[in-house]
Design an enzyme around this catalytic site. Structure first.
Site, PDB file in Angstrom:
ATOM      1  N   CYS A  44     -14.635  17.093  16.104  1.00 31.69           N
ATOM      2  CA  CYS A  44     -14.169  18.484  16.150  1.00 31.69           C
ATOM      3  C   CYS A  44     -14.520  19.216  14.863  1.00 31.69           C
ATOM      4  CB  CYS A  44     -12.671  18.528  16.417  1.00 31.69           C
ATOM      5  SG  CYS A  44     -12.229  17.776  18.009  1.00 31.69           S
ATOM      6  N   THR A  45     -14.426  18.531  13.752  1.00 33.13           N
ATOM      7  CA  THR A  45     -14.785  19.134  12.470  1.00 33.13           C
ATOM      8  C   THR A  45     -16.277  19.436  12.433  1.00 33.13           C
ATOM      9  OG1 THR A  45     -12.973  18.030  11.331  1.00 33.13           O
ATOM     10  CG2 THR A  45     -14.813  18.780   9.970  1.00 33.13           C
TER      11      THR A  45
END
Length: 154
Positions: A44-45
């Site tokens: 997600c990062t």
């Protein structure tokens, strides 16, 4: 999961100011709506950083990039600050928005089944119609692929 040609639902999200809004806020311009499982996790990062790195190119096309998770607003603010993210993030803590798009589903990890957000991206035209869907997103190269699709909208 919603498919190409569908109109976006009117479900409500929370912005990072804690105010509710619908996607009608973005009518008239292309919108890249991406769903991600959880802020400040590796995939997600990387996805948020990749979209942020290309934000100027999306803006040149008149497009907004909006990331949605079930994380509370406070966690989104930390996520934005920690990685200096340029994308817009919104919270669907109650889950109704994810359900409306069909991204809240049963997942499996190490033989354990659980409910979670499926990583998916929707390209929405200025009229609120879904023109492209990327289900089961693989993060590497995804933001560039989405940018090319936005450019093709014209």
């Amino acid at each position: 999961m919603l498919s190409e040609g569908a109109q976006v639902p009117d479900a409500v999200l929370m912005d990072t100011d804690g105010k509710g809004f619908t996607l009608g806020r973005y009518k008239g311009n292309p919108l890249v709506l991406y769903f991600y499982p959880k802020a400040d996790t590796p995939g997600c990062t990387n996805e948020a950083k990749d979209f942020s790195a290309l934000i100027g190119d999306f803006e040149k096309q008149g497009a907004t990039v909006l990331g949605v998770s079930k994380d509370p607003v406070k966690k989104l603010l930390k996520f934005i600050g920690k990685y200096e993210l340029k994308v817009v993030l919104a919270s669907d803590e109650a889950g109704g928005f994810c359900e409306a798009f069909g991204t809240w589903m049963e997942k499996s990890l190490y033989g354990r089944n659980y409910m979670g957000i499926a990583r998916a991206t929707f390209l929405i035209d200025g009229g609120g119609k879904i023109v492209r869907v990327w289900p089961k997103v693989k993060v590497a190269g995804h933001a560039q692929d989405v940018l090319e699709a936005v450019k093709a909208l014209g």
